[in-house]
Scaffold this active site. Structure first.
Site, PDB file in Angstrom:
ATOM      1  CG  ASP A  17      -2.223   0.738   0.903  1.00 56.37           C
ATOM      2  OD1 ASP A  17      -2.300   1.626  -0.104  1.00 56.37           O
ATOM      3  OD2 ASP A  17      -2.594   0.692   2.347  1.00 56.37           O
ATOM      4  CG  ASP A 110      -3.322   3.841  -3.186  1.00 55.45           C
ATOM      5  OD1 ASP A 110      -4.582   3.631  -2.999  1.00 55.45           O
ATOM      6  OD2 ASP A 110      -3.691   4.983  -2.250  1.00 55.45           O
ATOM      7  CD  GLU A 111      -5.850  -1.240  -1.158  1.00 56.59           C
ATOM      8  OE1 GLU A 111      -5.978  -2.009  -0.368  1.00 56.59           O
ATOM      9  OE2 GLU A 111      -7.110  -0.374  -1.457  1.00 56.59           O
TER      10      GLU A 111
END
Length: 401
Positions: A17, A110-111
């Site tokens: 993350d 974003d993860e």
């Protein structure tokens, strides 16, 4: 924060993350800001889109009005975001993931989850792979990330949250009860505020409360599906294979419309009118979906089927028909086609993001109410009475709307 790993096959799942991703991208080439409280958004009357960790230490968070954030932290720095750069950095992050393993399941921009069970002979233990990925992201992209390493996706997700910012947490199978059970039930992966409130009302305050409750009792109280799922989350037994899907990539979303003409068009006035009709269609769809975008693209196709596309990125994200139309007209004029006949034109808005949470730079002398309000008034009339009742004056020719 880190912990030693056990046998590699015991903790094959990584959840990676990015830390305060939007802010990190916005300031990654400004090292003087890395330790300062920084937010994306929050300009003028806008709201905060993302806050870095120094800003969060003051109680600042996403969706907070910028005025409140500045009261909490007078030295707060507000920056603007290039959504094209966000998309590119996100793509580069995925490339780094896939250097380690092809089993990458992207959850958001974003993860992602990674199954590294097949990579340990090449790169070492899962924890070593996690550290390798963190190092590559920091060195190549100038941003940081946090990683949870665990037997299952849900435990890895909780682990990455506990590793923030810029750390690694490894949870071995025998450590799961001591790691999960003291946590609030709201920290379980996928348990949102409403479910947390319901669980606490029923007396389940910690993850351990769920884990210690017999499954038949959870079935009776919560239903067979939810009760069983929550028990697996609470005991860290929600084993599943990763799909390897690319997943949603918000900055890459786009919407568009195109028109193939009944007969070829060469007159600029006719083409500009078609571009307005398409711009209105696209932006109406965006407003209904609650999205805005910064990159506007034009497509033209000639009578010999040769196709050309051009795009331009605006200073601020928009869903305003007039702004999208003005941009595609400029793109059309810059092609300098000199009356060359077209069989198709198209309008597209790219890098869409949710409208809520974005702010727009105020322009000195700009009217308080303008094209955006007019668009929404038209939308309301069209929603209630039908789109044929109201249309732009320039589209009235030949009955177009």
């Amino acid at each position: 924060m880190t912990s030693s790993a056990g046998a590699p096959e015991a903790t094959p799942i990584l959840h990676v993350d990015m830390d305060a991703f939007f802010v990190s991208v916005a300031i990654r080439h400004q090292p003087d800001l890395w330790d300062q409280p920084v937010v994306v958004g929050g300009h003028a009357r806008g709201v905060v889109t993302c806050a870095n960790y120094p800003a969060r230490a003051y109680g600042i968070h996403a969706a907070m009005p910028g005025s409140m954030a500045r009261r909490l932290c007078p030295q707060l720095v507000s920056v603007r975001l290039d959504f094209g750069e966000v998309a590119e950095v996100s793509r580069q992050v995925r490339e780094i993931f896939r250097r380690a393993t092809p089993l990458v399941e992207v959850v958001s921009v974003d993860e992602a989850f990674l199954d590294v069970s097949g990579a340990t002979l090449l790169f070492g233990s899962p924890e070593q792979i996690a550290q390798r990925i963190r190092r590559q992201i920091a060195e190549e992209l100038k941003i940081t990330c946090s990683v949870g390493v665990a037997p299952t996706p849900s435990v890895a997700k909780v682990g990455s949250r506990k590793a923030k910012p810029d750390g690694v947490v490894v949870v071995r199978p025998e450590d799961i009860p001591g790691f999960l059970h003291p946590l609030d039930v709201g920290e379980l992966y996928g348990v949102g505020p409403s479910t947390r409130t319901r669980l606490r009302r029923l007396g389940f305050e910690t993850v351990g409360d769920l884990a210690r409750t017999p499954v038949p009792t959870l079935h009776q109280i919560l239903g067979r599906r939810l009760g069983g799922h929550l028990h697996r989350l609470a005991t860290g037994t929600d084993r599943r294979e990763l799909t390897g899907r690319l997943g949603p990539e918000l900055p890459d979303r786009s919407t568009g419309a195109q028109e193939t003409f009944g007969h070829d068009l060469s007159d600029r006035e006719d083409i500009v009118r078609e571009l307005l009709r398409l711009s209105a269609r696209v932006t109406r769809r965006m407003r209904k979906a609650g999205t805005v975008g910064r990159t506007v693209a034009l497509t033209v196709r000639f009578t010999d089927f040769k196709t050309i596309s051009r795009s331009r990125t605006l200073p601020d994200p928009t869903d305003v028909t007039q702004e999208v139309h003005a941009t595609v007209v400029r793109l059309y004029d810059e092609l300098n086609l000199r009356g060359r006949a077209l069989r198709l034109v198209g309008v597209r808005v790219e890098h869409l993001v949710e409208r809520e949470g974005t702010d727009r730079q105020l322009v000195l002398g700009e009217r308080e109410r303008g094209w955006s309000d007019a668009d929404r008034a038209v939308d309301q009339v069209a929603e209630r009475f039908g789109s044929s009742l109201v249309r732009r004056a320039s589209l009235l020719r030949n009955g177009q709307g």
